[in-house]
Write a protein that holds these residues in place. Structure first.
Motif, PDB file in Angstrom:
ATOM      1  N   TYR B  62     -18.128  26.512  16.026  1.00  0.00           N
ATOM      2  CA  TYR B  62     -17.895  25.403  17.022  1.00  0.00           C
ATOM      3  C   TYR B  62     -17.857  25.766  18.383  1.00  0.00           C
ATOM      4  N   PRO B  63     -18.572  25.050  19.237  1.00  0.00           N
ATOM      5  CA  PRO B  63     -18.939  25.585  20.545  1.00  0.00           C
ATOM      6  C   PRO B  63     -17.488  25.747  21.501  1.00  0.00           C
ATOM      7  N   ASP B  64     -16.517  25.032  20.992  1.00  0.00           N
ATOM      8  CA  ASP B  64     -15.070  25.183  21.509  1.00  0.00           C
ATOM      9  C   ASP B  64     -13.748  24.657  20.826  1.00  0.00           C
ATOM     10  N   ILE B  65     -12.691  25.037  21.228  1.00  0.00           N
ATOM     11  CA  ILE B  65     -11.637  24.405  20.400  1.00  0.00           C
ATOM     12  C   ILE B  65     -11.518  23.110  20.156  1.00  0.00           C
ATOM     13  N   ARG B  66     -11.704  22.256  21.186  1.00  0.00           N
ATOM     14  CA  ARG B  66     -11.691  20.797  21.122  1.00  0.00           C
ATOM     15  C   ARG B  66     -12.575  20.158  20.067  1.00  0.00           C
ATOM     16  N   SER B  67     -13.825  20.975  19.910  1.00  0.00           N
ATOM     17  CA  SER B  67     -14.754  19.957  19.127  1.00  0.00           C
ATOM     18  C   SER B  67     -14.460  20.387  17.581  1.00  0.00           C
ATOM     19  N   ILE B  68     -13.457  21.229  17.226  1.00  0.00           N
ATOM     20  CA  ILE B  68     -13.133  21.228  15.875  1.00  0.00           C
ATOM     21  C   ILE B  68     -12.363  19.861  15.301  1.00  0.00           C
ATOM     22  N   PRO B  69     -12.956  19.626  14.105  1.00  0.00           N
ATOM     23  CA  PRO B  69     -12.155  18.174  13.612  1.00  0.00           C
ATOM     24  C   PRO B  69     -10.918  18.582  12.937  1.00  0.00           C
ATOM     25  N   GLY B  70     -10.154  17.583  13.095  1.00  0.00           N
ATOM     26  CA  GLY B  70      -8.780  17.708  12.333  1.00  0.00           C
ATOM     27  C   GLY B  70      -7.759  18.798  12.812  1.00  0.00           C
ATOM     28  N   LYS B  71      -6.874  19.078  12.255  1.00  0.00           N
ATOM     29  CA  LYS B  71      -5.549  19.841  12.812  1.00  0.00           C
ATOM     30  C   LYS B  71      -5.891  21.304  12.784  1.00  0.00           C
ATOM     31  N   VAL B  72      -5.716  21.911  13.701  1.00  0.00           N
ATOM     32  CA  VAL B  72      -5.630  23.587  13.473  1.00  0.00           C
ATOM     33  C   VAL B  72      -4.175  23.970  14.136  1.00  0.00           C
ATOM     34  N   GLU B  73      -3.904  25.096  13.128  1.00  0.00           N
ATOM     35  CA  GLU B  73      -2.530  25.704  13.332  1.00  0.00           C
ATOM     36  C   GLU B  73      -2.519  26.749  14.309  1.00  0.00           C
ATOM     37  N   CYS B  74      -3.170  27.461  14.230  1.00  0.00           N
ATOM     38  CA  CYS B  74      -3.337  28.905  14.787  1.00  0.00           C
ATOM     39  C   CYS B  74      -4.837  29.276  15.591  1.00  0.00           C
ATOM     40  N   ALA B  75      -4.434  29.726  16.571  1.00  0.00           N
ATOM     41  CA  ALA B  75      -5.905  30.472  17.308  1.00  0.00           C
ATOM     42  C   ALA B  75      -5.727  31.935  17.335  1.00  0.00           C
ATOM     43  N   ILE B  76      -6.663  32.552  16.807  1.00  0.00           N
ATOM     44  CA  ILE B  76      -6.814  34.074  17.219  1.00  0.00           C
ATOM     45  C   ILE B  76      -8.049  34.097  18.247  1.00  0.00           C
ATOM     46  N   VAL B  77      -7.600  34.797  19.528  1.00  0.00           N
ATOM     47  CA  VAL B  77      -8.442  34.844  20.648  1.00  0.00           C
ATOM     48  C   VAL B  77      -9.003  36.205  20.772  1.00  0.00           C
ATOM     49  N   ALA B  78     -10.499  36.398  20.746  1.00  0.00           N
ATOM     50  CA  ALA B  78     -11.012  37.839  21.150  1.00  0.00           C
ATOM     51  C   ALA B  78     -11.897  37.686  22.072  1.00  0.00           C
ATOM     52  N   THR B  79     -11.838  37.024  23.197  1.00  0.00           N
ATOM     53  CA  THR B  79     -12.716  37.045  24.357  1.00  0.00           C
ATOM     54  C   THR B  79     -12.176  37.692  25.669  1.00  0.00           C
ATOM     55  N   PRO B  80     -12.913  37.904  26.473  1.00  0.00           N
ATOM     56  CA  PRO B  80     -12.621  38.602  27.726  1.00  0.00           C
ATOM     57  C   PRO B  80     -11.413  37.845  28.398  1.00  0.00           C
ATOM     58  N   ALA B  81     -10.591  38.895  28.880  1.00  0.00           N
ATOM     59  CA  ALA B  81      -9.375  38.098  29.745  1.00  0.00           C
ATOM     60  C   ALA B  81      -9.591  36.987  30.513  1.00  0.00           C
ATOM     61  N   GLN B  82     -10.703  36.815  31.472  1.00  0.00           N
ATOM     62  CA  GLN B  82     -10.774  35.794  32.331  1.00  0.00           C
ATOM     63  C   GLN B  82     -10.880  34.683  31.939  1.00  0.00           C
ATOM     64  N   THR B  83     -11.317  34.514  30.250  1.00  0.00           N
ATOM     65  CA  THR B  83     -11.809  33.204  29.627  1.00  0.00           C
ATOM     66  C   THR B  83     -10.384  32.642  28.925  1.00  0.00           C
ATOM     67  N   VAL B  84      -9.412  33.468  28.938  1.00  0.00           N
ATOM     68  CA  VAL B  84      -8.144  33.350  27.890  1.00  0.00           C
ATOM     69  C   VAL B  84      -7.342  32.199  28.290  1.00  0.00           C
ATOM     70  N   LEU B  85      -7.266  31.916  29.572  1.00  0.00           N
ATOM     71  CA  LEU B  85      -6.444  30.699  30.127  1.00  0.00           C
ATOM     72  C   LEU B  85      -6.837  29.402  29.826  1.00  0.00           C
ATOM     73  N   MET B 109      -3.447  46.206  32.809  1.00  0.00           N
ATOM     74  CA  MET B 109      -4.324  46.724  33.847  1.00  0.00           C
ATOM     75  C   MET B 109      -4.100  46.014  35.408  1.00  0.00           C
ATOM     76  N   GLY B 110      -2.765  45.751  35.427  1.00  0.00           N
ATOM     77  CA  GLY B 110      -2.306  45.220  36.732  1.00  0.00           C
ATOM     78  C   GLY B 110      -2.282  43.918  37.023  1.00  0.00           C
ATOM     79  N   ASN B 111      -3.203  43.334  36.044  1.00  0.00           N
ATOM     80  CA  ASN B 111      -3.268  41.706  36.253  1.00  0.00           C
ATOM     81  C   ASN B 111      -2.005  40.755  35.854  1.00  0.00           C
ATOM     82  N   VAL B 112      -0.974  41.014  36.633  1.00  0.00           N
ATOM     83  CA  VAL B 112       0.366  40.810  36.123  1.00  0.00           C
ATOM     84  C   VAL B 112       0.237  39.067  36.328  1.00  0.00           C
ATOM     85  N   GLU B 113      -0.263  38.615  37.334  1.00  0.00           N
ATOM     86  CA  GLU B 113      -0.227  37.096  37.479  1.00  0.00           C
ATOM     87  C   GLU B 113      -1.137  36.452  36.598  1.00  0.00           C
ATOM     88  N   LEU B 114      -2.015  36.951  35.914  1.00  0.00           N
ATOM     89  CA  LEU B 114      -2.725  36.213  35.019  1.00  0.00           C
ATOM     90  C   LEU B 114      -1.925  36.192  33.702  1.00  0.00           C
TER      91      LEU B 114
END
Lengths: 463, 463
Positions: B62-85, B109-114
């Motif tokens: 799927y291109p992104d979370i929103r396009s997944i059909p139906g219910k999803v209970e958990c996400a495992i995220v393994a993408t760069p930090a700046q994409t996570v929010l 890494m000092g990115n406390v705010e993120l």
């Protein structure tokens, strides 16, 4: 020194062996030992002795020692205690100069007089006696091997630099078996049991002068002659490191030791003080004995400052903890050195000690880190922590770690925590002489012992 | 307690998982994790997410979370930090209640705010967040597994009673890998890294209430909230044993810990005192952590007197040494009991404790010795030392030892020193829940911890 000790070469280097008590029955020791000598590739002549048989395992069998034609250098005796005196008398007549008596039933069973007679007979004949009530010897060079455990249960080590003197056959054999499974080589193994004639002091002296032996391990419950043992240890320590384990420390443990080999365990604190004075490296248990001895195969550290390299941050922290707890120093890295490291380190890592080269470190990054610390004269030794599980590594790292261990600039200890895959990597490293540990704690403890011994040896050289 | 912690079941028990950052490239984490979920037999639905692909490993992508059909209970995220929010915001909209962020590049890494924003987003949405900068979770029951190490390098454990909470992914994974190679099962594994929202306290509370978890292991460098952690530990200890390792003890080790997960290591002595008060069993290193936890799978000893059975005299002596050194008692055997033992013991052996049943002991003699000591109410626990190398034994002894370990009358620890053959025996025993050790020292130390915990629990019950 016992005069007979001069003939220990006829045990360890025997060119011909009579095996008294050889047997056709696979359940008997005399069968297992014969099979082990044959299958193990013993390089001399083998003469099975047993009046009941003409041939065992395709070897001509002799009714007694006297009827063996030609010269025999060593006899291994695996017959009941009451038959041993006659056999040893026959050995004396035959001119055999090395005898290994495996049989129990002597001093440890209260038969003190029988044991004394055995010792006297050997002393008069100049026979180097090992035992009774022992496992005897292994020498991977000549392939002499009197251990009655089958190969599939108990691996024999290859040739290497560690020699092991043990009062307990069980303890000794278990350590040697463990060493063998890691591919760690030994020079000589000797389980001397009751030590009726030759005991720990004679064996320490012999191995201190043995060119193949680089390090000596001693497992002792109670010395036959404490003063002689400590003199021997003191002299040996000046030539090579000695790692010792004293068992039977407390009151009740001491009683257990007495019934085990018939020796008085003695006061532990006296041993402890004497080990210290003789510069013997003392181990706290079998685990430590095995942990300590392997680090001595490398060169000596020039100082007590440790550099830590890791691809797992947490393991670096544990190594730093262990270093501080053991009273070693975590080496200081200068700002200039940090800048040099930062040039090749990813920006998301910190140039520091412990040097965490991060979970995505490949072999090149490990090599750069090792070279940076190897070239730093402020660092005396390295602890290299490798999580082999990480996807960016494979066994090609072994080569870099072997190179680091062979590097004369400083000794290393490799920490590799994990399961079967990691253990396979550890075994490759150990077989190449690189000491490995599952935990930073024993790695650092071993380096601490190495450092203390190095200080002592350096002090001696300067004088 | 964080409200979001109530949703931890959507991580550990997730019936459907979105894997954000799934990849076709076998060198990428997102590929290894997907492969591991599929090959590991994850029991729920898997939705790989990556806008670049239509399908990965035969799974629709799927291109992104929103396009997944139906219910999803958990996400495992393994993408760069700046994409996570953005991804976590999508998760919130989708109603996903469990998120595991493996990605680094946050507080450490000092990115406390993120990191703070990430935590806030999850808190508002009631998302149970594991991470960032972590390995995530394993639950052998549901087969959820976010560990990016391939199976051939890092074995996954079967289902069992030990749960492991670790601040360091590397340390945790190495211990779990080790456990797996011995066949030791786990209930849950969680590496929580920076612990931005949920941290050790939440996880301790969750596992204290988890029916599958019989024992908790905790590896901690610096608690997010020390007071909360100790409250959680105190409550957990009343329900099940907790074994903990505090890393980053000294000044420099503490600095290393801070750059590792961005947490302040804190004063070790404060931790030590608080562990003590919370009745947490403290380990000195990874080795001890592993040594201690396994003995807790059995019942509790009724007293601190130990019976030792051995087929190798020396090992019995070493066990007696360790017992005296650890402040336990070597159990006294009455004259009547000695007489009863002497009836079946060979005359060349002594009825005593340690009970040396001699190198020629067969399985029957071991069984008789075990029964004699099991039936003796003066003995609280057994140390059984086995030299499996000896010719009179074979793996049929395993059955007798498993029976002894299952015997509710007292817990046991098996000491088996040796190489590959012995290790194979140990693995069979461990897979059946029998704790084994290569050395009497760690066996006795483990029993000492078990005895202390038993005293505490018994004291609580009586009140």
């Amino acid at each position: 020194m016992e005069e007979a000790a001069k003939n220990l070469k006829y045990v360890f280097e025997a060119k011909s062996i009579a095996l008294v008590g050889a047997s056709e029955n696979p359940d008997k020791l005399g069968n297992v030992i014969l099979k082990n000598l044959v299958d193990g590739g013993y390089r001399g002549k083998i003469f099975p002795v047993n009046p009941k048989h003409k041939e065992i395992l395709s070897h001509k069998c002799y009714p007694d020692i006297r009827s063996i034609p030609g010269k025999v250098e060593c006899a291994i005796v695996a017959t009941p205690a009451q038959t041993v005196l006659q056999i040893v008398a026959d050995c004396a007549k035959k001119g055999i100069k090395g005898v290994v008596v495996l049989s129990g039933g002597f001093g440890e069973m209260g038969n003190v007089e029988l044991e004394k007679k055995l010792a006297d007979t050997c002393r008069k004949a100049g026979i180097a006696l090992i035992g009774p009530n022992c496992l005897g010897v292994i020498n991977p060079e000549t392939r002499i091997d009197s251990i009655f455990m089958p190969f599939y249960k108990f691996k024999r080590p290859s040739q290497g630099g560690i020699s092991f003197i043990t009062q307990s056959g069980g303890v000794g054999s278990a350590v040697i078996d463990l060493a063998a499974s890691y591919g760690i080589g030994i020079a000589k193994f000797v389980s001397y049991g009751n030590g009726a004639l030759l005991s720990e002091a004679d064996l320490i002296e012999y191995l201190a002068d043995d060119a193949r032996t680089k390090t000596i391990i001693l497992y002792i419950e109670g010395a036959k002659d404490g003063r002689r043992m400590f003199q021997a240890l003191k002299r040996a320590s000046l030539k090579k490191p000695v790692v010792a384990l004293k068992a039977g420390r407390g009151g009740k443990a001491g009683e257990a030791a007495r019934s085990h080999t018939g020796n008085i365990a003695g006061e532990y604190l006296a041993y402890h003080a004497a080990f210290r004075q003789a510069r013997v490296i003392e181990a706290d248990g079998i685990g430590e004995l095995f942990d300590f001895v392997r680090v001595f195969s490398q060169g000596m550290p020039k100082n007590g400052s440790i550099g830590v390299i890791t691809n797992g941050g947490g393991i670096g922290v544990l190594a730093a903890d262990a270093i501080e707890r053991e009273g070693l120093e975590l080496a200081q890295i200068t700002e200039a050195d940090k800048k040099a490291i930062a040039k090749w380190l990813p920006e998301y890592a910190h140039a520091a000690n412990p040097l965490d080269i991060i979970a995505d470190a490949d072999i090149t990054r490990f090599e750069k880190a090792i070279e940076a610390f190897m070239g730093n004269p402020e660092i005396g030794a390295l602890v290299i922590c490798v999580l082999f599980q990480l996807p960016s590594l494979d066994e090609r790292l072994i080569k870099a770690l072997v190179k680091a261990s062979d590097d004369k600039r400083k000794p290393i200890a490799v920490v590799a925590m994990g399961g079967d895959y990691t253990l396979a990597q550890r075994k490759m490293l150990e077989a190449e002489g690189v000491p490995t540990y599952r935990d930073p704690v024993p790695a650092v403890r071993a380096l601490k012992r190495l450092y203390e011994y190095a200080k002592f040896r350096n002090g001696k050289k300067k004088k």
